[in-house]
Enzyme design. Structure first.
Site, PDB file in Angstrom:
ATOM      1  N   TYR A  67       0.858  -1.197   0.000  1.00 27.07           N
ATOM      2  CA  TYR A  67       0.000   0.000   0.000  1.00 27.07           C
ATOM      3  C   TYR A  67       0.886   1.236   0.000  1.00 27.07           C
ATOM      4  O   TYR A  67       1.813   1.334   0.803  1.00 27.07           O
ATOM      5  CB  TYR A  67      -0.902   0.014   1.252  1.00 27.07           C
ATOM      6  CG  TYR A  67      -2.354   0.181   0.876  1.00 27.07           C
ATOM      7  CD1 TYR A  67      -2.759   1.321   0.173  1.00 27.07           C
ATOM      8  CD2 TYR A  67      -3.299  -0.784   1.174  1.00 27.07           C
ATOM      9  CE1 TYR A  67      -4.079   1.467  -0.221  1.00 27.07           C
ATOM     10  CE2 TYR A  67      -4.612  -0.642   0.793  1.00 27.07           C
ATOM     11  CZ  TYR A  67      -4.995   0.490   0.089  1.00 27.07           C
ATOM     12  OH  TYR A  67      -6.297   0.630  -0.305  1.00 27.07           O
ATOM     13  N   GLU A  69      -0.237   5.042  -0.505  1.00 29.62           N
ATOM     14  CA  GLU A  69      -0.983   6.271  -0.806  1.00 29.62           C
ATOM     15  C   GLU A  69      -0.045   7.459  -0.707  1.00 29.62           C
ATOM     16  O   GLU A  69       0.779   7.530   0.215  1.00 29.62           O
ATOM     17  CB  GLU A  69      -2.119   6.469   0.204  1.00 29.62           C
ATOM     18  CG  GLU A  69      -3.376   5.713  -0.141  1.00 29.62           C
ATOM     19  CD  GLU A  69      -4.510   6.044   0.822  1.00 29.62           C
ATOM     20  OE1 GLU A  69      -5.619   5.545   0.581  1.00 29.62           O
ATOM     21  OE2 GLU A  69      -4.288   6.771   1.807  1.00 29.62           O
ATOM     22  N   ASP A 213      -4.791  14.155 -25.467  1.00 29.52           N
ATOM     23  CA  ASP A 213      -5.017  12.764 -25.049  1.00 29.52           C
ATOM     24  C   ASP A 213      -4.269  11.874 -26.033  1.00 29.52           C
ATOM     25  O   ASP A 213      -4.806  11.465 -27.065  1.00 29.52           O
ATOM     26  CB  ASP A 213      -6.510  12.444 -25.022  1.00 29.52           C
ATOM     27  CG  ASP A 213      -6.769  11.050 -24.471  1.00 29.52           C
ATOM     28  OD1 ASP A 213      -5.776  10.327 -24.217  1.00 29.52           O
ATOM     29  OD2 ASP A 213      -7.940  10.674 -24.305  1.00 29.52           O
ATOM     30  N   THR A 239      -1.736   6.437 -22.090  1.00 27.95           N
ATOM     31  CA  THR A 239      -1.746   5.091 -21.522  1.00 27.95           C
ATOM     32  C   THR A 239      -0.323   4.557 -21.623  1.00 27.95           C
ATOM     33  O   THR A 239       0.501   5.085 -22.366  1.00 27.95           O
ATOM     34  CB  THR A 239      -2.664   4.131 -22.302  1.00 27.95           C
ATOM     35  OG1 THR A 239      -2.158   4.019 -23.633  1.00 27.95           O
ATOM     36  CG2 THR A 239      -4.102   4.616 -22.344  1.00 27.95           C
ATOM     37  N   LYS A 242      -0.447   0.672 -24.805  1.00 29.42           N
ATOM     38  CA  LYS A 242      -0.747   0.562 -26.233  1.00 29.42           C
ATOM     39  C   LYS A 242       0.578   0.429 -26.992  1.00 29.42           C
ATOM     40  O   LYS A 242       1.328  -0.487 -26.682  1.00 29.42           O
ATOM     41  CB  LYS A 242      -1.638   1.729 -26.658  1.00 29.42           C
ATOM     42  CG  LYS A 242      -3.006   1.667 -25.925  1.00 29.42           C
ATOM     43  CD  LYS A 242      -3.988   2.762 -26.291  1.00 29.42           C
ATOM     44  CE  LYS A 242      -5.288   2.577 -25.492  1.00 29.42           C
ATOM     45  NZ  LYS A 242      -6.273   3.647 -25.735  1.00 29.42           N
ATOM     46  N   ARG A 248      -0.783  -2.346 -18.337  1.00 27.83           N
ATOM     47  CA  ARG A 248      -2.047  -1.631 -18.458  1.00 27.83           C
ATOM     48  C   ARG A 248      -2.064  -0.488 -17.440  1.00 27.83           C
ATOM     49  O   ARG A 248      -1.982  -0.721 -16.245  1.00 27.83           O
ATOM     50  CB  ARG A 248      -3.159  -2.636 -18.155  1.00 27.83           C
ATOM     51  CG  ARG A 248      -4.557  -2.218 -18.473  1.00 27.83           C
ATOM     52  CD  ARG A 248      -5.398  -3.450 -18.725  1.00 27.83           C
ATOM     53  NE  ARG A 248      -4.948  -4.052 -19.972  1.00 27.83           N
ATOM     54  CZ  ARG A 248      -5.257  -3.579 -21.173  1.00 27.83           C
ATOM     55  NH1 ARG A 248      -6.045  -2.551 -21.317  1.00 27.83           N
ATOM     56  NH2 ARG A 248      -4.775  -4.169 -22.249  1.00 27.83           N
TER      57      ARG A 248
HETATM   58  C1  LIG Z   1      -7.336   4.031 -24.904  1.00 28.35           C
HETATM   59  C2  LIG Z   1      -7.757   5.439 -24.762  1.00 28.35           C
HETATM   60  C3  LIG Z   1      -8.175   5.971 -23.525  1.00 28.35           C
HETATM   61  C4  LIG Z   1      -8.475   5.133 -22.293  1.00 28.35           C
HETATM   62  O1  LIG Z   1      -7.620   4.205 -21.853  1.00 28.35           O
HETATM   63  P1  LIG Z   1      -8.122   3.088 -20.807  1.00 28.35           P
HETATM   64  O2  LIG Z   1      -6.841   2.600 -20.219  1.00 28.35           O
HETATM   65  O3  LIG Z   1      -8.894   2.079 -21.574  1.00 28.35           O
HETATM   66  O4  LIG Z   1      -8.972   3.769 -19.791  1.00 28.35           O
HETATM   67  C5  LIG Z   1      -8.459   7.323 -23.446  1.00 28.35           C
HETATM   68  N1  LIG Z   1      -8.348   8.112 -24.519  1.00 28.35           N
HETATM   69  C6  LIG Z   1      -7.972   7.645 -25.725  1.00 28.35           C
HETATM   70  C7  LIG Z   1      -7.868   8.598 -26.869  1.00 28.35           C
HETATM   71  C8  LIG Z   1      -7.669   6.295 -25.889  1.00 28.35           C
HETATM   72  O5  LIG Z   1      -7.317   5.835 -27.084  1.00 28.35           O
END
Ligand SMILES: *Cc1c(COP(=O)(O)O)cnc(C)c1O
Length: 418
Positions: A67, A69, A213, A239, A242, A248
């Site tokens: 843990y 935090e 994003d 993220t 990807k 993840r």
């Molecule tokens: C994949 C993605 C997310 C979210 O990712 P998660 O890990 O599934 O929550 C947010 N914005 C865009 C543009 C994405 O391609």
């Protein structure tokens, strides 16, 4: 469910896996079945990849028990000396890799990262301009089913009907009309690079924050195969699972001026304890992404996507924007006489796994695919041409595509056994 004899190796130590099989054969079968599924077909989901055994080792470590935090040096829990080290290394590597002043590596997912970015910059009810969902906006870009659409007033921009490209004059006009507090650039299916400088200029024109994003392209950015949003955006959301090929999870990058607000927006505002095993695995992935092998990988991902795009076009599919600059292809299979969901089903039966997605015209669904995972497996241009041909054959219902897909996948195991 059938018992799968495929051994889960080398991602889990053989002795650990045998112990799991004795204790819990049902879940052991799930793990073995999933590994066999991943290795037995072509994983063309644009958002997926194969993490390295080193990343999986960090994920499966006892840091999962800890843990923690708070942030390094200011935790609410004792015994955080190794957790602090893991997070400090992850943050140092992320800032060096992306050239940002600050990184927060705690978001549990990409969506959590976007939620925290909004929390850092916005108040409920604020207006936000983002790509509309029918054009490739993510759920967190104003879907009524998501917190974003419920708590903020989203306005959607689209793409030019002819070219499929973002229409920057439309974005600028909407910004002047609606005076958003923030503008979001980034998409789940747009196969070209956003013009970050143009978005910055539009945001400055109306006094808005710019949120990039970059969940999809951040791995290409790490490998120098895509332009970086870091010099332009107030906050970059990403993220780590990807193209970046880590565990993840999510991440935020920003300048020093917003660092404290971003950190407080993640913890304690939107999350509790950090997932330290995942943060250690993120550090491993950032380390991998810093080397020349990853630079070569990122460029090969784009080359492969371009070759696959060309092959699919030659086979008769229509691609939005006419091709790709990234790892991602958005295709309309209608010219082959099938709609998106039918196409996805035929491809799945042939061992090719991908998603349907919105198309920026009409209300038919198209196909979204990517080359990150197959490139990690070591496939190159010749294999992309083969995949494109098998893809079209599966859509047309020609021949025994399943056997040929299995043969191709079998030559490029994602986790080669020693
Ligand atoms: C994949 C993605 C997310 C979210 O990712 P998660 O890990 O599934 O929550 C947010 N914005 C865009 C543009 C994405 O391609």
């Amino acid at each position: 469910m059938t018992t799968v004899s495929h051994p889960v190796r080398p991602t889990v130590a053989a002795a650990d896996f045998e112990a799991l099989r004795r204790q819990d054969p049902a879940i052991a079968d799930v793990l073995a079945g999933e590994q066999a599924r991943q290795a037995g077909g072509l994983q063309l989901i644009a958002a997926e990849n194969f993490t390295s055994p080193a990343v999986l080792a960090a994920l499966g470590s006892p840091l999962a028990n800890k843990y923690a935090e708070g942030y390094p040096g200011r935790r609410h829990h004792g015994g955080c000396e190794y957790a602090d080290l893991a997070e400090r290394i992850a943050v140092e590597r992320a800032t060096a890799l992306f050239g940002s002043e600050h990184a927060n590596v705690q978001p549990h997912s990409g969506s959590s990262a976007v939620l925290a970015a909004y929390a850092a910059l916005l108040r409920p009810g604020d207006t936000v301009l983002a790509m509309g969902l029918p054009y490739g906006g993510h759920l967190t870009h104003g879907s009524p089913a998501n917190f974003s659409g419920r708590w903020f007033a989203f306005v959607g921009y689209g793409v030019d009907a002819e070219s499929g490209l973002i229409d920057y004059e439309q974005v600028a006009a909407l910004a002047r009309q609606h005076r958003p507090k923030a503008i979001v650039c980034g998409s789940i299916s747009y196969p070209r690079h956003p013009d970050y400088a143009a978005f910055r200029a539009i945001a400055d024109d109306v006094g808005a924050y710019l949120v990039a994003d970059a969940a999809h392209p951040i791995g290409l950015v790490a490998g120098g195969a895509a332009p970086s949003p870091v010099p332009y955006a107030d906050i970059v959301c990403a993220t780590t699972h990807k193209v970046l090929r880590g565990p993840r999870g999510g991440m935020l990058l920003c300048g020093a001026a917003l660092a404290e607000r971003v950190d407080r927006a993640v913890f304690p505002f939107t999350q509790g304890g950090a997932q330290m095993h995942t943060i250690a695995a993120k550090a491993v992935a950032f380390g991998e992404a810093s080397g020349p092998a990853f630079t070569a990988y990122a460029h090969q991902v784009v080359t492969n996507a371009r070759v696959l795009a060309r092959t699919l076009t030659a086979e008769g599919l229509t691609l939005t924007t006419g091709g790709t600059d990234t790892h991602l292809i958005t295709a309309d299979p209608a010219p082959l006489g099938v709609d998106g969901p039918t196409a996805r089903g035929r491809l799945a039966a042939a061992g090719m796994v991908l998603d349907t997605c919105a198309l920026p015209y009409g209300d038919q669904r198209g196909l979204r695919l990517g080359t990150a995972a197959v490139t990690t497996q070591g496939m190159g241009a010749a294999e992309m041409e083969r995949i494109g041909t098998l893809f079209a054959a599966a859509l047309r219902g020609d021949g025994d595509v399943r056997a040929e897909v299995a043969e191709l996948a079998g030559r490029f195991p994602p986790y080669p056994s020693e």
